[in-house]
Write an enzyme that holds these catalytic residues in place. Structure first.
Site, PDB file in Angstrom:
ATOM      1  CB  ALA A 225       6.487   2.820   4.658  1.00 59.15           C
ATOM      2  CB  CYS A 278      -0.278   9.410   6.815  1.00 62.42           C
ATOM      3  SG  CYS A 278      -0.824   8.793   8.392  1.00 62.42           S
TER       4      CYS A 278
HETATM    5  C1  UDX Z   1      -1.539   5.828   4.070  1.00 62.54           C
HETATM    6  C2  UDX Z   1      -0.676   4.563   3.949  1.00 62.54           C
HETATM    7  O1  UDX Z   1      -1.139   3.770   2.825  1.00 62.54           O
HETATM    8  C3  UDX Z   1      -0.760   3.741   5.241  1.00 62.54           C
HETATM    9  O2  UDX Z   1       0.132   2.643   5.158  1.00 62.54           O
HETATM   10  C4  UDX Z   1      -0.372   4.642   6.418  1.00 62.54           C
HETATM   11  O3  UDX Z   1      -0.518   3.935   7.642  1.00 62.54           O
HETATM   12  C5  UDX Z   1      -1.237   5.891   6.453  1.00 62.54           C
HETATM   13  O4  UDX Z   1      -1.152   6.587   5.205  1.00 62.54           O
HETATM   14  P1  UDX Z   1      -4.133   6.355   3.873  1.00 62.54           P
HETATM   15  O5  UDX Z   1      -3.701   7.786   3.818  1.00 62.54           O
HETATM   16  O6  UDX Z   1      -5.204   5.976   4.819  1.00 62.54           O
HETATM   17  O7  UDX Z   1      -2.895   5.406   4.193  1.00 62.54           O
HETATM   18  O8  UDX Z   1      -4.660   5.905   2.419  1.00 62.54           O
HETATM   19  P2  UDX Z   1      -3.949   5.466   1.054  1.00 62.54           P
HETATM   20  O9  UDX Z   1      -4.722   4.356   0.487  1.00 62.54           O
HETATM   21  O10 UDX Z   1      -2.509   5.259   1.186  1.00 62.54           O
HETATM   22  O11 UDX Z   1      -4.227   6.727   0.118  1.00 62.54           O
HETATM   23  C6  UDX Z   1      -3.637   7.993   0.359  1.00 62.54           C
HETATM   24  C7  UDX Z   1      -3.984   8.940  -0.764  1.00 62.54           C
HETATM   25  O12 UDX Z   1      -3.364   8.555  -1.974  1.00 62.54           O
HETATM   26  C8  UDX Z   1      -5.483   9.000  -1.077  1.00 62.54           C
HETATM   27  O13 UDX Z   1      -5.853  10.339  -1.317  1.00 62.54           O
HETATM   28  C9  UDX Z   1      -5.633   8.156  -2.324  1.00 62.54           C
HETATM   29  O14 UDX Z   1      -6.735   8.511  -3.105  1.00 62.54           O
HETATM   30  C10 UDX Z   1      -4.317   8.452  -3.025  1.00 62.54           C
HETATM   31  N1  UDX Z   1      -3.898   7.388  -3.949  1.00 62.54           N
HETATM   32  C11 UDX Z   1      -3.598   6.143  -3.478  1.00 62.54           C
HETATM   33  C12 UDX Z   1      -3.777   7.674  -5.306  1.00 62.54           C
HETATM   34  O15 UDX Z   1      -4.032   8.807  -5.746  1.00 62.54           O
HETATM   35  N2  UDX Z   1      -3.339   6.676  -6.144  1.00 62.54           N
HETATM   36  C13 UDX Z   1      -3.034   5.428  -5.708  1.00 62.54           C
HETATM   37  O16 UDX Z   1      -2.652   4.579  -6.542  1.00 62.54           O
HETATM   38  C14 UDX Z   1      -3.177   5.151  -4.336  1.00 62.54           C
END
Ligand code: UDX
Ligand code: ADP
Length: 461
Positions: A225, A278
């Site tokens: 995922a 993560c």
């Molecule tokens: C992620 C997963 O979404 C979650 O399901 C898992 O349990 C842990 O890892 P998290 O790392 O807390 O969660 O945040 P997430 O919202 O997924 O964003 C991760 C990174 O991707 C951030 O730096 C965010 O800014 C970036 N991101 C996210 C983007 O650059 N574009 C997007 O469209 C979404």
């Protein structure tokens, strides 16, 4: 018949353990939830009377802790005692990427998991369900089982069931994600143990959302995922570079492709690259696993997702230097945002770290402002040294970070950065002044009307 759970112990009071246990306690008043950690400062902060000083910032979290702490939600350093009274133990400790030795830079360091398993093996009593909550490489449950069963005295009456229950919460929306999850995944072999955990979730989640699988599917689903989500970000970021050279607009492209229901509109936001504890760690785990099984093409495929993420960060530094006539030595740059995303104080793997380090190497003087990350945390992430004194300062005020700057670089999509007063900023900055918005959140027209030069990721016209 399922096992009745009255006492839960969660080892690890971090970004996963803290919010997850708070939501369980809030929905299961009949269960005592004890969150333990070896980090005394962290526990002291969880017990802080000033609820704005909890160690984890998450919208809605402080309210729950206020409601349940001291009633059925407890934070303590007494790991051994709380293990001994628990019917169910969640392992929610950190599993960072190994820094040295075999698998360095790719495999997860499982020493905290192993330590927890040994403590459980020693101090637990009777029948105990052990739940893997931390994100782990596939087959870690096997290691936990071996430690639990291997070191126990056959006559002590201890019995363990290991189940996997990966956490899918995203930081910044943790409470909402835990309260209304898309699904709850439980992997295991023992039906009674699975049922016991299912019964806990059934206090606030519909049965249809609870999916049970075998242990390995559960562990692999979590890695997959995260890999798929990260892959979408690298895909859109890669196209952002193409937009900049062709005159296309990445925001328009994202809307256009996202309207195809097979693609969907979520997780298509361009940015400075993904951060957080993560995504990178999990993909590295996946790559390591594939190499272990000699699936080198598969490993190369997923490695590229990480490579593009790193490249995007480097690209932003290059872009900034280029816009400022090829040199930023001695120039002041305001950095708006340091957290890896909005609504969290977490900075792990934040793209701001690499970018700020590169800007300091180029000789820039950075003034960093983040509404939730404190200055000590920023200095720690940037490996602050004496030689940085003139190159790095943090400010408690957004506009202070813009004073005399040649450029401001928006790194995190905090709400307050969406409503910047460009007229004020323009008078404070040195001319020509640049705003580089890596999150595409500002009103470009307003910024330009105020006399600022603007660059957005994937929009360069
Ligand atoms: C992620 C997963 O979404 C979650 O399901 C898992 O349990 C842990 O890892 P998290 O790392 O807390 O969660 O945040 P997430 O919202 O997924 O964003 C991760 C990174 O991707 C951030 O730096 C965010 O800014 C970036 N991101 C996210 C983007 O650059 N574009 C997007 O469209 C979404
Ligand atoms: P996550 O984001 O996965 O929650 P964190 O690093 O925020 O990771 O939290 C993990 C917590 O686990 C840390 O506070 C750490 O001190 C704690 N921890 C690690 N090993 C143990 C252990 N053996 N006993 C108790 N707590 C532990």
């Amino acid at each position: 018949m399922s096992i009745d759970i009255k006492q839960i112990c969660c080892i690890g009071a971090g970004y996963v353990g803290g919010p997850t246990m708070a939501v369980i306690a809030d929905n299961c008043h009949h269960i005592q939830v004890n969150v333990v950690d070896i980090n005394k400062t962290r526990i002291t902060n969880w017990n802080n009377d000033d609820f704005s000083k909890l160690p984890v910032y998450e919208p809605g979290l402080a309210e729950i802790v206020k409601r349940r702490r001291g009633i059925n939600l407890h934070f303590s350093c007494d790991v051994n005692h709380n293990i001994s009274i628990a019917d169910m133990i969640f392992i929610s400790v950190n599993t960072p990427t190994k820094l040295k030795g075999i698998g360095a830079g790719q495999a997860s360091d499982l020493k905290w998991i192993e330590e927890s398993a040994r403590q459980i093996s020693k101090y637990s009593k009777g029948e105990t369900i052990v739940v893997e909550k931390s994100t782990l490489p596939v087959k870690t449950a096997e290691t936990i089982k071996l430690i639990l069963n291997g070191s126990k005295d056959k006559s002590d009456g201890k019995k363990f069931h290991v189940i996997s229950n990966p956490e899918f919460l995203a930081e910044g929306s943790a409470i909402d994600d835990l309260s209304h999850p898309d699904r709850v995944l439980i992997g295991g072999e023992n039906d009674q143990a699975i049922k016991a955990l299912e019964n806990i979730y059934l206090n606030w989640i519909n049965k249809e959302k609870i999916l049970t699988t075998n242990l390995w599917s559960s562990e692999l689903s979590k890695l997959t995922a995260n890999a798929f989500l990260a892959q979408r970000i690298s895909s859109i970021n890669s196209i952002s570079a193409l937009c900049e050279v062709t005159g296309a607009n990445i925001n328009e492209v994202a809307i256009a492709i996202g309207m195809d229901h097979r693609i969907g509109s979520k997780f298509l936001k361009v940015g400075p690259g993904f951060g957080g504890s993560c995504f990178k760690k999990d993909i590295l785990n996946l790559v390591y696993l594939c190499r272990y099984y000699n699936l080198n093409e598969v490993a190369d495929y997923w490695q590229k997702v990480i490579d593009i993420n790193f490249w995007q960060q480097k690209r932003i530094t290059h872009k900034l230097v280029k816009k400022l006539f090829g040199t930023i030595s001695g120039k002041k740059i305001g950095i708006l945002g340091f957290a890896f995303k909005a609504n969290t104080n977490d900075t792990r793997e934040s793209p701001a770290i690499q970018i700020c380090k590169d800007l300091i190497i180029e000789g820039a003087e950075l003034r960093i402002y983040d509404p939730k990350v404190n200055n000590l945390q920023i200095e720690k992430e940037l490996d602050f040294k004496e030689s940085f004194t003139n190159h790095l300062s943090t400010t408690a005020n957004l506009y202070e970070a813009c004073l005399d700057a040649d450029a401001i670089l928006i790194m995190t999509e905090w709400e307050e950065f969406k409503r910047l007063d460009f007229t004020k900023i323009s008078t404070m900055m040195r001319k020509p002044s640049w705003v580089l918005d890596t999150r595409n959140i500002i009103d470009r027209k307003k910024a330009k009307d105020a006399g600022l030069n603007v660059w957005n990721v994937g929009v360069d016209y």
